[in-house]
Scaffold this active site. Structure first.
Site, mmCIF file in Angstrom:
data_model
loop_
_atom_site.group_PDB
_atom_site.id
_atom_site.type_symbol
_atom_site.label_atom_id
_atom_site.label_comp_id
_atom_site.label_asym_id
_atom_site.label_seq_id
_atom_site.Cartn_x
_atom_site.Cartn_y
_atom_site.Cartn_z
ATOM 1 N N HIS A 34 18.093 81.082 55.761
ATOM 2 C CA HIS A 34 18.062 80.183 54.618
ATOM 3 C C HIS A 34 16.698 80.086 53.933
ATOM 4 O O HIS A 34 16.607 79.611 52.807
ATOM 5 C CB HIS A 34 18.660 78.832 54.990
ATOM 6 C CG HIS A 34 20.145 78.934 54.941
ATOM 7 N ND1 HIS A 34 20.879 78.558 53.850
ATOM 8 C CD2 HIS A 34 21.009 79.505 55.795
ATOM 9 C CE1 HIS A 34 22.139 78.852 54.061
ATOM 10 N NE2 HIS A 34 22.250 79.424 55.239
ATOM 11 N N ARG B 22 27.045 74.970 48.578
ATOM 12 C CA ARG B 22 26.808 74.733 50.013
ATOM 13 C C ARG B 22 26.558 73.236 50.205
ATOM 14 O O ARG B 22 25.420 72.775 50.148
ATOM 15 C CB ARG B 22 25.607 75.551 50.495
ATOM 16 C CG ARG B 22 25.849 77.057 50.521
ATOM 17 C CD ARG B 22 24.649 77.777 51.136
ATOM 18 N NE ARG B 22 24.943 79.142 51.497
ATOM 19 C CZ ARG B 22 24.596 80.211 50.769
ATOM 20 N NH1 ARG B 22 23.950 80.058 49.631
ATOM 21 N NH2 ARG B 22 24.886 81.418 51.199
ATOM 22 N N ARG C 186 32.393 74.248 48.995
ATOM 23 C CA ARG C 186 32.640 74.700 50.360
ATOM 24 C C ARG C 186 32.472 73.481 51.276
ATOM 25 O O ARG C 186 31.430 72.813 51.210
ATOM 26 C CB ARG C 186 31.624 75.779 50.720
ATOM 27 C CG ARG C 186 31.976 76.503 51.994
ATOM 28 C CD ARG C 186 31.041 76.527 53.144
ATOM 29 N NE ARG C 186 29.647 76.436 52.991
ATOM 30 C CZ ARG C 186 28.783 77.440 53.211
ATOM 31 N NH1 ARG C 186 29.229 78.638 53.514
ATOM 32 N NH2 ARG C 186 27.492 77.222 53.154
ATOM 33 N N GLU D 37 34.961 85.178 57.062
ATOM 34 C CA GLU D 37 33.644 85.423 57.663
ATOM 35 C C GLU D 37 33.750 85.954 59.075
ATOM 36 O O GLU D 37 32.745 86.302 59.686
ATOM 37 C CB GLU D 37 32.841 84.108 57.702
ATOM 38 C CG GLU D 37 32.683 83.467 56.352
ATOM 39 C CD GLU D 37 31.788 82.254 56.388
ATOM 40 O OE1 GLU D 37 30.594 82.386 56.115
ATOM 41 O OE2 GLU D 37 32.306 81.159 56.689
ATOM 42 N N ASN E 33 27.513 87.371 54.681
ATOM 43 C CA ASN E 33 26.357 87.076 55.543
ATOM 44 C C ASN E 33 26.840 86.889 56.976
ATOM 45 O O ASN E 33 26.264 87.429 57.925
ATOM 46 C CB ASN E 33 25.640 85.807 55.092
ATOM 47 C CG ASN E 33 25.187 85.886 53.649
ATOM 48 O OD1 ASN E 33 25.110 86.962 53.091
ATOM 49 N ND2 ASN E 33 24.915 84.747 53.045
ATOM 50 N N ASP E 34 27.880 86.092 57.113
ATOM 51 C CA ASP E 34 28.419 85.881 58.452
ATOM 52 C C ASP E 34 29.339 87.020 58.880
ATOM 53 O O ASP E 34 29.344 87.399 60.048
ATOM 54 C CB ASP E 34 29.157 84.539 58.520
ATOM 55 C CG ASP E 34 28.174 83.405 58.745
ATOM 56 O OD1 ASP E 34 27.314 83.547 59.637
ATOM 57 O OD2 ASP E 34 28.235 82.394 58.035
ATOM 58 N N ARG F 154 22.004 86.841 62.417
ATOM 59 C CA ARG F 154 21.426 86.999 61.071
ATOM 60 C C ARG F 154 20.035 86.389 60.950
ATOM 61 O O ARG F 154 19.330 86.615 59.976
ATOM 62 C CB ARG F 154 22.371 86.422 60.008
ATOM 63 C CG ARG F 154 22.590 84.934 60.107
ATOM 64 C CD ARG F 154 23.735 84.469 59.230
ATOM 65 N NE ARG F 154 23.302 83.977 57.936
ATOM 66 C CZ ARG F 154 24.053 83.257 57.124
ATOM 67 N NH1 ARG F 154 25.300 82.980 57.444
ATOM 68 N NH2 ARG F 154 23.600 82.839 55.983
ATOM 69 N N CYS G 157 31.013 86.072 48.229
ATOM 70 C CA CYS G 157 29.896 85.156 47.971
ATOM 71 C C CYS G 157 28.726 85.328 48.936
ATOM 72 O O CYS G 157 27.812 84.511 48.938
ATOM 73 C CB CYS G 157 30.364 83.713 47.968
ATOM 74 S SG CYS G 157 30.973 83.172 49.554
HETATM 75 C C1 PEP Z 1 28.230 83.897 54.079
HETATM 76 O O1 PEP Z 1 28.318 83.729 55.299
HETATM 77 O O2 PEP Z 1 28.276 85.020 53.532
HETATM 78 C C2 PEP Z 1 28.065 82.739 53.180
HETATM 79 C C3 PEP Z 1 28.084 82.880 51.883
HETATM 80 O O3 PEP Z 1 27.835 81.521 53.763
HETATM 81 P P1 PEP Z 1 26.402 81.053 54.343
HETATM 82 O O4 PEP Z 1 25.389 82.060 53.933
HETATM 83 O O5 PEP Z 1 26.172 79.696 53.781
HETATM 84 O O6 PEP Z 1 26.700 81.041 55.810
HETATM 85 MG MG MG Z 2 28.675 81.783 56.125
#
Ligand code: PEP
Ligand code: MG
Length: 597
Positions: free
Chosen positions: A192, A299, A335, A434, A457-458, A468, A505
């Site tokens: 983040h 988020r 979300r 995810e 991302n997940d 990650r 996303c």
């Molecule tokens: C993801 O996991 O791709 C996502 C968009 O959610 P976050 O990055 O908030 O986990």
């Molecule tokens: Mg995620």
């Protein structure tokens, strides 16, 4: 400090040149354990008492300057002052000094450990969590004992902010206008810190080896977040080079922003919606200024962080209504809470689980805390009367969880109707894909939701087994891995067969090397950090669906990620040479770095 070049992972593009400012310098490794001679024990006990008094005084000074709009921060500071002034902490640590003849730093560690054990036995989770405040306060005292500034000093001029790590909760209340760039020791590609840096439009590099050892406060630095380097005390030549690269990059950015309001449409007429991911209401202006056609991922967890109590329903309704109404007629996808793993209510929350990414996070946490979840869902339903609102659940693993969440949603609608409250019960409800289990059951899930949003991302983390946030394995974080591409394609096809839309996303949506492939799969929308929108729209508008489909066919025929990376790099190089100059670091080698390279 001596000249050196440190490497890391660039997570928000750009170049910054300026002075280092450390926040949260990690103390654990720096704490010495020493024996104290019997005759010096009294002196050591006094040293501890003085450090505690100095820490309390420092906090009182900070507290006096907190503006009214940051009332919540003031309450936290008050709590910390109370802990420091509680004589029990000092007495416990002084007893260790007296009985074991150890130095004040170690005595404090031992006193906090005892408190941790006592707190762990407390039934009420809220009170149990307060141990985090004790740890924060103890860190501040340790900093005083060691003569280290913990980072509450006022920032003068514009600086490059360095830290061991920046948890989302740490970043609330930063003097953002003074920060030119961010760099942390911890973190991976989608941690983040990067998401924050992109929303602030500042360069950032995470996972920088040697950051704390090789850089001192006030050192002159170049942060090259195009190539992933931090230069400490650069030479004249390096400064000239980076000043010119900074100018070129900023000119490129200005040139792409001109056309950012045009729709995301390929030359041969394929229309893809280009949406924004945001964490804070304040980012709306950036979404609109960068040509965002809606918010594809809000988020929501950020408004729960770093505050003494959870937000109430009325507060959330107000926040959500403000966002929905300012975006009208554009859509906003809320979300539901995705707490846990890399997003904790407070900076120290991560200590509670051994394996938080696999732990009680996200929808699991919400389903186990139904009261909190219901308040949020009720707020979304109520805010939906003023805008184009959708809702999605994160980290759904299969139909069972989806149905559990929907059952709670249905109860919320019934309650609101019985109360005579104004709400919109017909909003689209989707899920994030995810987890590999959601990919494999996409056909089943698609029957019971209004849309999918792929969270790469997940999904990459769980598909390839890579934390990650862990820089040691970040070289394995490969969006173009055949397993990832096949998963995405499978989900897109399953959604379309069921007649629902599918968005993407994760950070992949803003990766110039991935977007043509996603277009070839006929993704319906892409949602990304607002700053990426102009560049991605440029790529979409200068390409054809026919060439994207060809590229996809070729890529799906490759057996290895290295082959795919080469193919994509060549293709982007021919079509979009500027993107290659500025974003080539997005495609990494899939080889493990040599140890201590
Ligand atoms: C993801 O996991 O791709 C996502 C968009 O959610 P976050 O990055 O908030 O986990
Ligand atoms: Mg995620």
């Amino acid at each position: 400090m001596a000249r050196s070049v440190l490497s890391g992972i660039p997570v928000s593009s750009g170049i910054a040149i300026g002075k280092a400012y450390f926040m949260n310098r990690r103390l654990a490794g720096a704490l010495p354990r020493q024996s104290i001679a019997a005759e010096l024990v009294g002196e050591e006990m006094d040293r501890l008492a003085q450090a505690i008094t100095a820490a309390a005084q420092e906090l009182s000074d900070v507290r006096a300057k907190v503006p009214v709009e940051l009332r919540e921060n003031a309450l936290i500071i008050d709590t910390h002052i109370t802990i420091l002034r509680d004589p029990k902490l000092l007495a416990a640590a002084q007893r260790f000094i007296a009985e074991m003849h150890i130095n004040a730093e170690w005595a404090l560690i031992k006193a906090v450990k005892d408190l941790e054990t006592a707190f762990a036995a407390i039934g009420d989770p809220y009170i149990r969590e307060r141990i985090q405040d004790v740890r924060l306060v103890a860190d501040r005292v340790q900093a005083k004992l060691l003569g280290i500034d913990p980072g509450t000093k006022a920032i003068e001029g514009r600086i490059i902010l360095l830290a061991f790590d920046l948890a989302p909760a740490d970043t609330v209340g930063l003097q953002v206008d003074k920060i030119m760039a961010l760099s942390t020791r911890q973190g991976g590609k989608t941690s983040h810190t990067g998401i924050l840096a992109r929303s602030l439009q500042i360069p950032a590099i995470v996972g920088v080896d040697g950051l704390e050892e090789k850089v001192e406060d006030g050192d002159f630095l170049v942060v090259d977040a195009l190539g992933g380097k931090v230069l400490v005390d650069p030479t004249e030549e390096e400064l000239d080079h980076y000043a010119s690269l900074k100018y070129q990059f900023e000119s490129y950015q200005k040139s792409i922003i001109k056309n950012c309001y045009l729709p995301g449409e390929t030359i041969d007429g394929y229309r893809v919606q280009v949406h924004a991911n945001i964490e804070l209401f304040e980012e709306v202006s950036q979404v609109l200024d960068h040509g965002g056609e809606g918010i594809g991922l809000y988020r929501t967890e950020y408004s729960y962080m770093n505050r003494p109590e959870l937000p109430n329903e009325e507060e959330l309704v107000e926040e959500y209504m403000d966002l929905a109404s300012i975006m009208v007629p554009r859509k906003v996808v809320f979300r539901t809470l995705d707490l846990g793993a890399d997003k904790f209510l407070s900076p120290e929350g991560a200590l509670d689980e051994r394996n938080p990414a696999m732990g009680l996070r996200s929808i699991r946490f919400c389903l186990q805390n139904p009261e909190m979840f219901r308040i949020q869902m009720r707020a979304i339903l109520r805010a939906a009367v003023v805008g184009n609102v959708s809702m999605m659940y994160p980290m759904i693993s299969g139909l069972r969880e989806l149905r559990q969440a929907n059952r709670l949603l249905w109860q919320c609608k019934r309650e609101l109707a019985a109360e005579g409250a104004a709400f919109n019960g017909d909003i689209p409800v989707g899920i994030m894909i995810e987890l590999p289990s959601a990919v494999m059951t996409a056909e089943l899930l698609a029957q019971e939701v209004d849309f999918f949003s792929i969270g790469t991302n997940d999904l990459i983390q769980y598909s390839l087994g890579i934390d990650r946030t862990n820089r040691l394995v970040s070289y394995l974080y490969q969006p173009l891995h055949p397993a990832v591409l096949r998963s995405i394609k499978h989900v897109v096809d399953a959604a379309h067969q069921a007649g629902i839309e599918v968005s993407l996303c994760g950070e992949v949506a803003s990766d110039p090397f991935c977007v043509p492939i996603l277009l070839g799969m006929q993704i319906d929308s892409l949602s990304m950090n607002p700053q990426a929108i102009p560049g991605i729209k440029r790529i979409i508008r200068q390409t054809t669906m026919a060439e994207c489909k060809n590229l996809l066919r070729e890529v799906l025929g490759c057996r290895t990620v290295s082959r795919i990376n080469r193919l994509v790099r060549d293709s982007i190089f021919q079509r979009f040479p500027e993107e290659l100059t500025f974003f080539s670091s997005l495609i990494e080698s899939d080889e493990a770095p040599t140890p201590h390279a």
